[in-house]
Design a protein around this motif. Structure first.
Motif, PDB file in Angstrom:
ATOM      1  N   GLN A 123       0.759  -1.162   0.017  1.00 53.84           N
ATOM      2  CA  GLN A 123       0.109  -0.055  -0.058  1.00 53.84           C
ATOM      3  C   GLN A 123       0.951   1.251  -0.016  1.00 53.84           C
ATOM      4  O   GLN A 123       1.858   1.361   0.765  1.00 53.84           O
TER       5      GLN A 123
ATOM      6  N   ASP B 281       1.734   5.136   0.660  1.00 56.47           N
ATOM      7  CA  ASP B 281       1.396   6.007   2.080  1.00 56.47           C
ATOM      8  C   ASP B 281       0.662   7.325   1.378  1.00 56.47           C
ATOM      9  O   ASP B 281       1.162   8.318   1.183  1.00 56.47           O
TER      10      ASP B 281
ATOM     11  N   ALA C 137      -3.397   9.496   2.079  1.00 57.32           N
ATOM     12  CA  ALA C 137      -4.862   9.416   2.603  1.00 57.32           C
ATOM     13  C   ALA C 137      -5.687   8.490   1.925  1.00 57.32           C
ATOM     14  O   ALA C 137      -6.606   7.734   2.580  1.00 57.32           O
TER      15      ALA C 137
ATOM     16  N   ALA D 124      -5.127   4.796   2.986  1.00 54.76           N
ATOM     17  CA  ALA D 124      -5.077   4.629   4.311  1.00 54.76           C
ATOM     18  C   ALA D 124      -6.260   3.780   5.124  1.00 54.76           C
ATOM     19  O   ALA D 124      -6.479   2.771   5.488  1.00 54.76           O
ATOM     20  N   ASP D 125      -7.614   4.320   4.214  1.00 52.22           N
ATOM     21  CA  ASP D 125      -8.860   3.563   4.555  1.00 52.22           C
ATOM     22  C   ASP D 125      -8.945   2.158   4.043  1.00 52.22           C
ATOM     23  O   ASP D 125      -9.379   1.266   4.773  1.00 52.22           O
TER      24      ASP D 125
ATOM     25  N   PRO E 131      -1.260   0.435   9.262  1.00 53.22           N
ATOM     26  CA  PRO E 131      -1.577   1.869   9.106  1.00 53.22           C
ATOM     27  C   PRO E 131      -1.352   2.621  10.397  1.00 53.22           C
ATOM     28  O   PRO E 131      -2.025   2.054  11.257  1.00 53.22           O
TER      29      PRO E 131
ATOM     30  N   THR F  90      -1.372   8.570  11.157  1.00 57.62           N
ATOM     31  CA  THR F  90      -1.213   9.599  10.025  1.00 57.62           C
ATOM     32  C   THR F  90      -1.227   8.878   8.771  1.00 57.62           C
ATOM     33  O   THR F  90      -1.196   9.760   7.732  1.00 57.62           O
ATOM     34  N   GLY F  91      -1.780   7.544   8.632  1.00 58.44           N
ATOM     35  CA  GLY F  91      -1.992   7.079   7.234  1.00 58.44           C
ATOM     36  C   GLY F  91      -0.652   6.274   6.648  1.00 58.44           C
ATOM     37  O   GLY F  91      -0.916   5.818   5.493  1.00 58.44           O
TER      38      GLY F  91
ATOM     39  N   VAL G 190       1.991   3.270   6.290  1.00 58.74           N
ATOM     40  CA  VAL G 190       2.051   1.973   6.584  1.00 58.74           C
ATOM     41  C   VAL G 190       3.411   1.567   7.098  1.00 58.74           C
ATOM     42  O   VAL G 190       4.081   1.722   6.402  1.00 58.74           O
TER      43      VAL G 190
ATOM     44  N   HIS H 179      -3.484   3.207  13.731  1.00 56.55           N
ATOM     45  CA  HIS H 179      -4.700   3.942  13.133  1.00 56.55           C
ATOM     46  C   HIS H 179      -5.755   3.732  14.161  1.00 56.55           C
ATOM     47  O   HIS H 179      -6.057   2.734  14.499  1.00 56.55           O
TER      48      HIS H 179
END
Length: 124
Positions: free
Chosen positions: A22, A24, A26, A29-30, A56, A59-60, A62, A84
């Motif tokens: 993934q 880095d 926003a 992040a979900d 995560p 701050t989003g 990983v 998170h």
């Protein structure tokens, strides 16, 4: 997980692999939060925890679980990566995170051991 083209119930190893890839930002992040929660569910169901797990942060970003802490001491403002907030402490522990309090204790013990070694060598 289906959004990545993997089976509806991917294995823990597949989830961990996707999570590690993934970016880095926003937007991802979900998705990373969802993957981490699914990975914890697979481990809870008895699947073996993959060797390399990333999660995560608040701050989003990983990061490896060894570098991310469960925020059980919000009054501590030290410069560490916190899990998170949408990932439960229980899931965080399953994935391999340590709590902020446990890390503070470890640091105190290390400081005490270092001070004790310094005093021992001063006596010699």
């Amino acid at each position: 997980a289906e959004a990545c083209g993997v089976p509806k119930a991917p294995s823990a190893a597949v989830l961990a692999e996707i999570l590690c890839a993934q970016p880095d930002n926003a937007k991802s992040a979900d998705f990373a939060v969802t993957l981490a929660i699914e990975l914890a569910a697979r481990i809870r169901e008895g699947e073996e925890k993959p060797a390399c797990v990333m999660v995560p942060t608040a701050t989003g970003v990983v990061e490896k679980v060894q570098q991310v802490y469960i925020d059980d001491a919000p009054w501590q403002q030290n410069n560490i990566s916190r899990l998170h907030p949408r990932i439960s402490a229980e899931d965080g522990f399953l994935l391999g995170c340590t709590s902020v309090r446990a890390e503070l204790i470890r640091q105190c013990e290390d400081d005490s051991a270092l001070a004790s070694m310094s005093m021992d060598s001063a006596v010699s």
